[in-house]
Design a protein around this motif. Structure first.
Motif, PDB file in Angstrom:
ATOM      1  N   ASP A  13      21.024 -40.609 -25.844  1.00 22.22           N
ATOM      2  CA  ASP A  13      20.965 -39.568 -24.829  1.00 22.22           C
ATOM      3  C   ASP A  13      20.381 -38.323 -25.521  1.00 22.22           C
ATOM      4  O   ASP A  13      20.437 -38.213 -26.746  1.00 22.22           O
ATOM      5  N   ASP A  15      20.390 -34.460 -24.146  1.00 18.50           N
ATOM      6  CA  ASP A  15      21.180 -33.225 -24.077  1.00 18.50           C
ATOM      7  C   ASP A  15      22.638 -33.489 -24.418  1.00 18.50           C
ATOM      8  O   ASP A  15      23.275 -34.355 -23.828  1.00 18.50           O
ATOM      9  N   ASP A 231      27.060 -38.258 -24.797  1.00 21.91           N
ATOM     10  CA  ASP A 231      28.189 -37.326 -24.685  1.00 21.91           C
ATOM     11  C   ASP A 231      28.894 -37.397 -23.334  1.00 21.91           C
ATOM     12  O   ASP A 231      29.852 -36.668 -23.122  1.00 21.91           O
TER      13      ASP A 231
HETATM   14 MG   LIG Z   1      24.061 -35.829 -22.457  1.00 18.94          MG
END
Ligand SMILES: [Mg+2]
Length: 281
Positions: A13, A15, A231
């Motif tokens: 991923d 961000d 995240d």
């Molecule tokens: Mg993310």
């Protein structure tokens, strides 16, 4: 038990995992740069955001000094392209920014797909994260659905000569996009807007958590050789779970230790503060 010695490919991923607010997360990015140069692992970069072209993501990633090739960028635009090819569609009404429409035109130039609004010819309505969305585009999309998928009635009087039902897909399900101004509307919100207007619903929603986005990686590596790194539990972990691969949860973005304590699903394969720590355990 997470075993890094078995891993050959990380699907990252962006961000919250490699970048925070546009800035690279140094330890994580250095780990990716070193492991790319030494060819220890293959890396793929995962994003649901279809407001940008894959080239723009390449610019962002190479801007952090990470060597990157086009095939390493995984966005739902790739899934959309594969879907249009598989179905053999030649006329698609694509709600997307101008640069994304021209990207798709180039990608599908070999089969000659038109992305214009054309009630007689359109076979598919495709909704991307269109930051140039207008009322006219929304009205065109709903009118296509009314003309082709709703039986004639006083409420829906307009029909086309083309009697084939029209297909409808969306690039990803996110309701909102995080921004400096807080959550702003994304494709999921646009889908609700359309559905409440005339009941139109997509046959497919690509992007995380649909494992279709990982197809090119799963074609090249065995599931136990792959890990998704991210995240967010409800998107990044969900796509890992749906694809049957390990999930590396990083605490450098949205998910906190408290969130993990409260989380009732299966535990991530490993939890680390930043991605580079995956190598230290
Ligand atoms: Mg993310």
């Amino acid at each position: 038990m997470f075993d890094i010695a078995k891993k050959k490919a990380f699907v990252c991923d962006l961000d919250g995992t490699l970048f925070m607010g546009g800035q690279p997360i140094k330890g994580a990015v250095d780990f990716v740069i070193e492991s790319t140069k030494s060819e220890r692992f293959s890396f793929f970069y995962l994003t649901n955001n279809t407001s940008k072209t894959p080239e723009e993501y390449m610019t962002k990633i190479s801007g952090a000094a990470i060597p990157v090739k086009p095939e390493q960028i995984l966005t739902p635009l790739i899934t959309l392209e594969a879907y249009i090819r598989e179905k053999g569609y030649k006329s698609v009404y694509l709600l997307a920014s101008e640069k994304v429409v021209s990207h798709m035109e180039k990608r599908l130039a070999d089969v000659g797909v038109s992305f214009e609004f054309d009630p007689e010819k359109n076979e598919l309505i495709a909704l991307a994260y269109d930051k140039e969305l207008t009322y006219a585009k929304l009205a065109d999309a709903t009118s296509l659905w009314n003309m082709r998928n709703v039986p004639p009635s006083p409420m829906c009087p307009v029909r086309t000569e083309n009697k084939e039902p029209i297909d409808f897909v969306a690039t990803h399900p996110d309701n909102c996009c995080p921004s400096e101004r807080g959550p702003i509307p994304d494709v999921g919100g646009m889908l609700k807007f359309l559905e409440i207007t005339n009941g139109m619903k997509p046959t497919h929603v690509f992007g995380k958590p649909s494992p279709s986005l990982l197809k090119t990686v799963l074609d090249r590596f065995a599931p136990e050789e792959i890990a998704v790194v991210g995240d967010r539990l409800y998107t990044d972990k969900a796509i890992a779970d749906n694809a049957g691969v390990d999930f590396v949860c990083v605490l450098s973005g949205e998910t906190t230790k408290e969130d993990l304590e409260k989380y009732t699903g299966t535990a991530p394969a490993i939890v680390v503060d930043t991605f580079d720590m995956v190598d230290a355990k």
